[in-house]
Design a protein around this motif. Sequence first.
Motif, mmCIF file in Angstrom:
data_model
loop_
_atom_site.group_PDB
_atom_site.id
_atom_site.type_symbol
_atom_site.label_atom_id
_atom_site.label_comp_id
_atom_site.label_asym_id
_atom_site.label_seq_id
_atom_site.Cartn_x
_atom_site.Cartn_y
_atom_site.Cartn_z
ATOM 1 N N MET A 124 0.732 -1.061 -0.013
ATOM 2 C CA MET A 124 0.081 0.005 -0.274
ATOM 3 C C MET A 124 0.926 1.259 -0.036
ATOM 4 O O MET A 124 2.077 1.145 0.335
ATOM 5 N N GLN A 125 0.284 2.305 -0.498
ATOM 6 C CA GLN A 125 1.002 3.563 -0.508
ATOM 7 C C GLN A 125 0.881 4.308 0.588
ATOM 8 O O GLN A 125 -0.357 4.358 1.134
ATOM 9 N N PHE B 9 -8.368 17.860 9.883
ATOM 10 C CA PHE B 9 -7.412 16.790 9.662
ATOM 11 C C PHE B 9 -7.394 15.989 8.252
ATOM 12 O O PHE B 9 -8.593 15.775 7.885
ATOM 13 N N PRO B 10 -6.506 16.174 7.455
ATOM 14 C CA PRO B 10 -6.387 15.686 5.972
ATOM 15 C C PRO B 10 -7.007 14.076 6.016
ATOM 16 O O PRO B 10 -6.336 13.428 6.657
ATOM 17 N N GLY B 11 -7.927 13.969 5.343
ATOM 18 C CA GLY B 11 -8.536 12.558 5.067
ATOM 19 C C GLY B 11 -7.336 11.959 4.637
ATOM 20 O O GLY B 11 -7.441 10.516 4.923
ATOM 21 N N VAL B 12 -6.493 12.110 3.688
ATOM 22 C CA VAL B 12 -5.633 11.046 3.065
ATOM 23 C C VAL B 12 -4.716 10.694 4.267
ATOM 24 O O VAL B 12 -4.324 9.251 3.991
ATOM 25 N N ASP B 13 -4.251 11.381 5.138
ATOM 26 C CA ASP B 13 -3.530 10.837 6.193
ATOM 27 C C ASP B 13 -4.104 10.052 7.113
ATOM 28 O O ASP B 13 -3.734 8.880 7.803
ATOM 29 N N LEU B 14 -5.261 10.327 7.415
ATOM 30 C CA LEU B 14 -6.044 9.546 8.393
ATOM 31 C C LEU B 14 -6.481 8.041 7.797
ATOM 32 O O LEU B 14 -6.527 7.283 8.511
ATOM 33 N N CYS B 15 -6.697 8.177 6.424
ATOM 34 C CA CYS B 15 -6.866 6.885 5.766
ATOM 35 C C CYS B 15 -5.672 5.901 5.824
ATOM 36 O O CYS B 15 -5.583 4.774 6.056
ATOM 37 N N THR C 76 -8.546 0.151 -0.686
ATOM 38 C CA THR C 76 -7.793 -0.203 -1.826
ATOM 39 C C THR C 76 -6.795 -1.422 -1.331
ATOM 40 O O THR C 76 -6.283 -1.954 -2.107
ATOM 41 N N PHE C 77 -6.646 -1.564 0.187
ATOM 42 C CA PHE C 77 -5.775 -2.420 0.426
ATOM 43 C C PHE C 77 -6.509 -3.904 0.545
ATOM 44 O O PHE C 77 -7.735 -3.594 0.642
ATOM 45 N N THR C 78 -5.811 -4.767 0.637
ATOM 46 C CA THR C 78 -6.457 -6.137 1.126
ATOM 47 C C THR C 78 -5.704 -6.811 2.308
ATOM 48 O O THR C 78 -4.396 -6.851 2.222
#
Length: 347
Positions: free
Chosen positions: A1-2, A54-60, A154-156
């Motif tokens: 994952m990225q 809080f940035p959603g991309v960081d939280l994810c 997106t991850f598994t």
Amino acid sequence: MQLKSAVGIDYTRLWDLLTAGKWKEADAETARVMLSVAKRQQEGWLDVEHIDKFPGVDLCTIDQLWVKYSNERFGFSVQKRVYQNLGGTREYNEEIYEAFGDFVGWRKDGWIDYTDFTFTLKAPIAHLPVCWLRRGGLGAFFSCVETCYLPNPTFTIQNPKLPKLDDVELISAVGIDYSRLWDLLAAGKWKLANQETERVMFIVAKREEEGWLRVQDIDNFPCEDLRTINQLWVEHSNGRFGFSVQKQIYQGLGGSRTHSFEIWDGFGEAVGWKNRGGLWRCEWVNYNTITFDIKAPKGHLPVWKWTLYIHSVDTFNSLYSGGVDWGNGHGWDWISSLASRLVNCKI
């Protein structure tokens, strides 16, 4: 994952800690990066205003790392599901907040101290990470999680077919306690877990003094115990380590009872027991150079000190094909017998 970040945060250390099963250190690192993202290092906590921004991309990214490496046991999105199932919303509700604390193990006759948290996979579902929020911020925080978290992530999970760890029964036909092996594997202490695996197998076979197993010891090794040991390794490594994983690799290379130096060398290279390009026995690794880390090649563990010097093709032909008659054979016969036992026990 990225490991994405909207503000340039490096999540490599968090990834390393979670893959190693260092839950307490990972929790502290989670707090550190979240406070860095929100620029709240001095305050040491997040308020509603900073949660909303809080940035959603960081939280994810943070959430997906926790979810993935705990096999969906920990993570903000896991906590959110618990909170919402209790009726929680963005609005603060004391009764629901306390019910949430009771469910995830944050309360025991009152709110527990940080030193009393359980930093192992035996902790209740959603126990970690600890939310570094003020009392009224939980609902707002989970609203943010709901906004950013992808319903179809997106991850598994590395092996989604594995049963949950709660379903693992530590069964022994001879009364062996496997809780220490569980704890070591859950904590990612792979070398100690490897040593504990040796220890319990010697006890089962009543070979503690000898420190190695004979053919008859493996042939008579209880299926219940072999299955428990294998299952713990497989599940705590997310399908990366274990006897059955090694068997699958060998058979996938075409391994059978027919002798093949090419397949045997290929197996050694695949699991990291042999240096690539080697032709002779001296190029197989010794125990001191085994990689006791989740980043080791698939099938690398468990391994035993007294077997690494043995690199006979016959050994693994029989090990992973099921059944062989060695008579009074050689010193590596136990491996062949173990393979037969795996097949006979349907592991």
